[in-house]
Design an enzyme around this catalytic site. Sequence first.
Site, PDB file in Angstrom:
ATOM      1  N   ASN A 107       0.834  -1.208   0.000  1.00  0.00           N
ATOM      2  CA  ASN A 107       0.000   0.000   0.000  1.00  0.00           C
ATOM      3  C   ASN A 107       0.866   1.254   0.000  1.00  0.00           C
ATOM      4  O   ASN A 107       1.974   1.262   0.541  1.00  0.00           O
ATOM      5  CB  ASN A 107      -0.928  -0.004   1.216  1.00  0.00           C
ATOM      6  CG  ASN A 107      -1.887  -1.181   1.172  1.00  0.00           C
ATOM      7  OD1 ASN A 107      -2.064  -1.792   0.120  1.00  0.00           O
ATOM      8  ND2 ASN A 107      -2.479  -1.512   2.300  1.00  0.00           N
ATOM      9  N   HIS A 124       5.797  -0.529  -2.862  1.00  0.00           N
ATOM     10  CA  HIS A 124       5.287   0.199  -4.041  1.00  0.00           C
ATOM     11  C   HIS A 124       5.305   1.710  -3.856  1.00  0.00           C
ATOM     12  O   HIS A 124       4.583   2.421  -4.559  1.00  0.00           O
ATOM     13  CB  HIS A 124       3.871  -0.302  -4.389  1.00  0.00           C
ATOM     14  CG  HIS A 124       3.842  -1.735  -4.859  1.00  0.00           C
ATOM     15  ND1 HIS A 124       2.696  -2.494  -4.914  1.00  0.00           N
ATOM     16  CD2 HIS A 124       4.847  -2.547  -5.303  1.00  0.00           C
ATOM     17  CE1 HIS A 124       2.983  -3.707  -5.369  1.00  0.00           C
ATOM     18  NE2 HIS A 124       4.287  -3.767  -5.601  1.00  0.00           N
ATOM     19  N   CYS A 132      10.271  13.414 -10.062  1.00  0.00           N
ATOM     20  CA  CYS A 132      10.367  13.853 -11.451  1.00  0.00           C
ATOM     21  C   CYS A 132      10.319  12.620 -12.353  1.00  0.00           C
ATOM     22  O   CYS A 132      11.057  11.654 -12.129  1.00  0.00           O
ATOM     23  CB  CYS A 132      11.664  14.639 -11.653  1.00  0.00           C
ATOM     24  SG  CYS A 132      11.939  15.070 -13.384  1.00  0.00           S
ATOM     25  N   GLY A 192      -5.168  -9.163   3.008  1.00  0.00           N
ATOM     26  CA  GLY A 192      -5.851  -8.194   2.148  1.00  0.00           C
ATOM     27  C   GLY A 192      -5.185  -7.975   0.809  1.00  0.00           C
ATOM     28  O   GLY A 192      -5.186  -6.855   0.300  1.00  0.00           O
ATOM     29  N   SER A 194      -4.744  -9.700  -3.264  1.00  0.00           N
ATOM     30  CA  SER A 194      -5.198 -10.737  -4.198  1.00  0.00           C
ATOM     31  C   SER A 194      -4.039 -11.635  -4.604  1.00  0.00           C
ATOM     32  O   SER A 194      -4.246 -12.693  -5.199  1.00  0.00           O
ATOM     33  CB  SER A 194      -5.832 -10.089  -5.428  1.00  0.00           C
ATOM     34  OG  SER A 194      -4.930  -9.170  -6.002  1.00  0.00           O
ATOM     35  N   PRO A 219     -11.446 -11.978   3.075  1.00  0.00           N
ATOM     36  CA  PRO A 219     -12.819 -12.498   3.041  1.00  0.00           C
ATOM     37  C   PRO A 219     -13.003 -13.555   1.957  1.00  0.00           C
ATOM     38  O   PRO A 219     -13.955 -14.315   1.995  1.00  0.00           O
ATOM     39  CB  PRO A 219     -13.680 -11.260   2.735  1.00  0.00           C
ATOM     40  CG  PRO A 219     -12.816 -10.083   2.968  1.00  0.00           C
ATOM     41  CD  PRO A 219     -11.385 -10.521   2.843  1.00  0.00           C
TER      42      PRO A 219
HETATM   43  C1  BJW Z   1      -9.936  -7.629   2.118  1.00  0.00           C
HETATM   44  C2  BJW Z   1     -10.850  -6.769   2.645  1.00  0.00           C
HETATM   45  C3  BJW Z   1     -10.833  -6.668   4.027  1.00  0.00           C
HETATM   46  C4  BJW Z   1     -11.158  -6.688   0.563  1.00  0.00           C
HETATM   47  N1  BJW Z   1      -9.953  -7.370   4.716  1.00  0.00           N
HETATM   48  N2  BJW Z   1      -9.056  -8.362   2.738  1.00  0.00           N
HETATM   49  C5  BJW Z   1       6.254 -12.481 -12.996  1.00  0.00           C
HETATM   50  C6  BJW Z   1       5.186 -13.130 -13.546  1.00  0.00           C
HETATM   51  C7  BJW Z   1       4.154 -12.408 -14.148  1.00  0.00           C
HETATM   52  C8  BJW Z   1       4.189 -11.021 -14.237  1.00  0.00           C
HETATM   53  C9  BJW Z   1       5.263 -10.380 -13.691  1.00  0.00           C
HETATM   54  C10 BJW Z   1       6.273 -11.091 -13.073  1.00  0.00           C
HETATM   55  N3  BJW Z   1       7.188 -10.215 -12.612  1.00  0.00           N
HETATM   56  C11 BJW Z   1       6.799  -8.968 -12.931  1.00  0.00           C
HETATM   57  C12 BJW Z   1       5.628  -9.037 -13.592  1.00  0.00           C
HETATM   58  C13 BJW Z   1       4.870  -7.885 -14.131  1.00  0.00           C
HETATM   59  C14 BJW Z   1       4.039  -7.161 -13.105  1.00  0.00           C
HETATM   60  C15 BJW Z   1       2.960  -8.119 -12.585  1.00  0.00           C
HETATM   61  O1  BJW Z   1       3.043  -8.655 -11.502  1.00  0.00           O
HETATM   62  N4  BJW Z   1       1.897  -8.297 -13.337  1.00  0.00           N
HETATM   63  C16 BJW Z   1       0.794  -9.163 -12.920  1.00  0.00           C
HETATM   64  C17 BJW Z   1      -0.490  -8.327 -12.753  1.00  0.00           C
HETATM   65  C18 BJW Z   1       0.630 -10.251 -13.938  1.00  0.00           C
HETATM   66  N5  BJW Z   1       4.865  -6.646 -12.029  1.00  0.00           N
HETATM   67  C19 BJW Z   1       5.519  -5.493 -12.166  1.00  0.00           C
HETATM   68  O2  BJW Z   1       5.493  -4.876 -13.220  1.00  0.00           O
HETATM   69  C20 BJW Z   1       6.331  -5.001 -10.987  1.00  0.00           C
HETATM   70  N6  BJW Z   1       7.646  -4.673 -11.428  1.00  0.00           N
HETATM   71  C21 BJW Z   1       8.566  -5.591 -11.641  1.00  0.00           C
HETATM   72  O3  BJW Z   1       8.431  -6.750 -11.323  1.00  0.00           O
HETATM   73  O4  BJW Z   1       9.677  -5.085 -12.231  1.00  0.00           O
HETATM   74  C22 BJW Z   1      10.710  -5.971 -12.665  1.00  0.00           C
HETATM   75  C23 BJW Z   1      11.643  -5.214 -13.563  1.00  0.00           C
HETATM   76  C24 BJW Z   1      12.876  -5.775 -13.840  1.00  0.00           C
HETATM   77  C25 BJW Z   1      13.759  -5.108 -14.687  1.00  0.00           C
HETATM   78  C26 BJW Z   1      13.420  -3.892 -15.242  1.00  0.00           C
HETATM   79  C27 BJW Z   1      12.215  -3.314 -14.968  1.00  0.00           C
HETATM   80  C28 BJW Z   1      11.316  -3.984 -14.121  1.00  0.00           C
HETATM   81  C29 BJW Z   1       5.748  -3.712 -10.437  1.00  0.00           C
HETATM   82  C30 BJW Z   1       4.401  -3.900  -9.843  1.00  0.00           C
HETATM   83  C31 BJW Z   1       3.854  -2.536  -9.385  1.00  0.00           C
HETATM   84  C32 BJW Z   1       2.406  -2.624  -8.926  1.00  0.00           C
HETATM   85  N7  BJW Z   1       1.912  -1.302  -8.766  1.00  0.00           N
HETATM   86  C33 BJW Z   1       0.561  -1.107  -8.258  1.00  0.00           C
HETATM   87  C34 BJW Z   1       0.244   0.423  -8.261  1.00  0.00           C
HETATM   88  C35 BJW Z   1       1.000   1.109  -7.123  1.00  0.00           C
HETATM   89  C36 BJW Z   1       0.708   2.554  -7.064  1.00  0.00           C
HETATM   90  C37 BJW Z   1      -0.717   2.844  -6.735  1.00  0.00           C
HETATM   91  O5  BJW Z   1      -1.190   2.570  -5.609  1.00  0.00           O
HETATM   92  O6  BJW Z   1      -1.395   3.368  -7.621  1.00  0.00           O
HETATM   93  O7  BJW Z   1       0.464  -1.618  -6.929  1.00  0.00           O
HETATM   94  S1  BJW Z   1      -0.710  -2.034  -9.136  1.00  0.00           S
HETATM   95  C38 BJW Z   1      -1.657  -2.427  -7.714  1.00  0.00           C
HETATM   96  O8  BJW Z   1      -1.627  -3.864  -7.434  1.00  0.00           O
HETATM   97  C39 BJW Z   1      -0.919  -1.758  -6.542  1.00  0.00           C
HETATM   98  C40 BJW Z   1      -1.067  -2.784  -5.453  1.00  0.00           C
HETATM   99  O9  BJW Z   1      -0.087  -2.583  -4.458  1.00  0.00           O
HETATM  100  C41 BJW Z   1      -0.910  -4.084  -6.203  1.00  0.00           C
HETATM  101  C42 BJW Z   1      -1.468  -5.279  -5.494  1.00  0.00           C
HETATM  102  O10 BJW Z   1      -2.845  -5.166  -5.304  1.00  0.00           O
HETATM  103  P1  BJW Z   1      -3.495  -5.675  -3.953  1.00  0.00           P
HETATM  104  O11 BJW Z   1      -2.988  -4.881  -2.824  1.00  0.00           O
HETATM  105  O12 BJW Z   1      -3.352  -7.138  -3.864  1.00  0.00           O
HETATM  106  O13 BJW Z   1      -5.034  -5.233  -4.165  1.00  0.00           O
HETATM  107  P2  BJW Z   1      -6.211  -6.038  -4.890  1.00  0.00           P
HETATM  108  O14 BJW Z   1      -7.294  -5.071  -5.157  1.00  0.00           O
HETATM  109  O15 BJW Z   1      -5.709  -6.836  -6.012  1.00  0.00           O
HETATM  110  O16 BJW Z   1      -6.694  -7.089  -3.784  1.00  0.00           O
HETATM  111  C43 BJW Z   1      -7.356  -6.673  -2.602  1.00  0.00           C
HETATM  112  C44 BJW Z   1      -7.678  -7.915  -1.812  1.00  0.00           C
HETATM  113  O17 BJW Z   1      -8.204  -7.499  -0.567  1.00  0.00           O
HETATM  114  C45 BJW Z   1      -8.746  -8.827  -2.461  1.00  0.00           C
HETATM  115  O18 BJW Z   1      -8.253 -10.168  -2.463  1.00  0.00           O
HETATM  116  C46 BJW Z   1      -9.956  -8.717  -1.546  1.00  0.00           C
HETATM  117  O19 BJW Z   1     -10.678  -9.951  -1.422  1.00  0.00           O
HETATM  118  C47 BJW Z   1      -9.292  -8.352  -0.239  1.00  0.00           C
HETATM  119  N8  BJW Z   1     -10.117  -7.588   0.676  1.00  0.00           N
HETATM  120  N9  BJW Z   1     -11.567  -6.201   1.572  1.00  0.00           N
HETATM  121  C48 BJW Z   1      -9.092  -8.198   4.082  1.00  0.00           C
HETATM  122  N10 BJW Z   1     -11.701  -5.834   4.646  1.00  0.00           N
END
Ligand code: BJW
Length: 249
Positions: A107, A124, A132, A192, A194, A219
Amino acid sequence: MSETTFDIPPNLAKKLRTARHVAVLTGAGVSAESGIPTFRDAQTGLWAKYDPQELATPQAFQQNPRLVWDWYAWRRELVARAAPNPAHIALAELERHVPQYTLITQNVDGLHQQAGSRNVVELHGNIARTKCFVEDVVVEHWDETSDIPPRCPHCGGPLRPDVVWFGERLPEAALLAAQDAARHCDMFFSIGTSGVVEPAASLPFMALKQGATVVIVNPESKPSPGPTLYGLNGPAGTVLPALLRAAWQ
Ligand code: BJW
């Protein structure tokens, strides 16, 4: 702290009470009860027509910097109005109970720190900071003009939030600290999230492989699928306070 009840398996409470190093990975679900929308749950309101995942890329920023800046400005406002919920507070309290504790978060909202957590590994970035786009350095002051996004005072490049977008590297020290904790902890909590975004998504598997007990709080999780893998199926703001009470009261 919330008094809503949730049944914690007694053997899990005992494991937590005797754990030496606890690592915790949090995602957007932890802040959902503070009113901050998650990424992959249904989107409502002003931004319903945009896919957040499509806004969180350098390409989106290059194509439509104003849209991306405005989206982050809107989210920054939401975060500024939000307060830590019982899940953040329980995780700050957990730090005071266990000998070694690493809180890793995906987060960008700073709510763990607001709740009193001290050593927070931010994978993140943080939405409160600006950098910049060209020079990749944090910028604290800039001229407020009609430019959206504002311009870097050093090079004139567009400013952007200091968060990690898809295709960008995570901060190296943060990623190393997170991986080290996953490899050396005896209990790992995934709360929390995915678990679809790498490299954070691999951390629980790393911990499981090294013999740690892994606990998923969501959940949507399945209840207790195995002896070293527990699913606590409920909202973090209910489950975590109940877990602390079960372990230490
Ligand atoms: C509750 C609840 C309650 C509801 N209690 N629970 C290997 C394999 C495949 C792909 C890749 C790989 N390696 C890299 C990649 C590419 C990519 C990736 O992973 N893509 C996949 C989507 C396929 N990764 C990247 O690009 C990363 N970079 C990287 O690996 O660089 C390598 C590199 C090497 C050399 C040169 C250059 C690069 C970077 C990833 C950055 C992610 N950024 C974001 C935005 C951040 C800024 C912002 O906030 O705007 O991060 S995307 C977004 O997803 C954000 C989050 O932190 C992240 C994760 O989401 P999260 O937190 O899991 O949220 P949700 O909504 O998905 O889930 C919420 C959950 O809560 C749900 O399950 C609900 O059920 C639950 N919930 N209420 C408890 N009350």
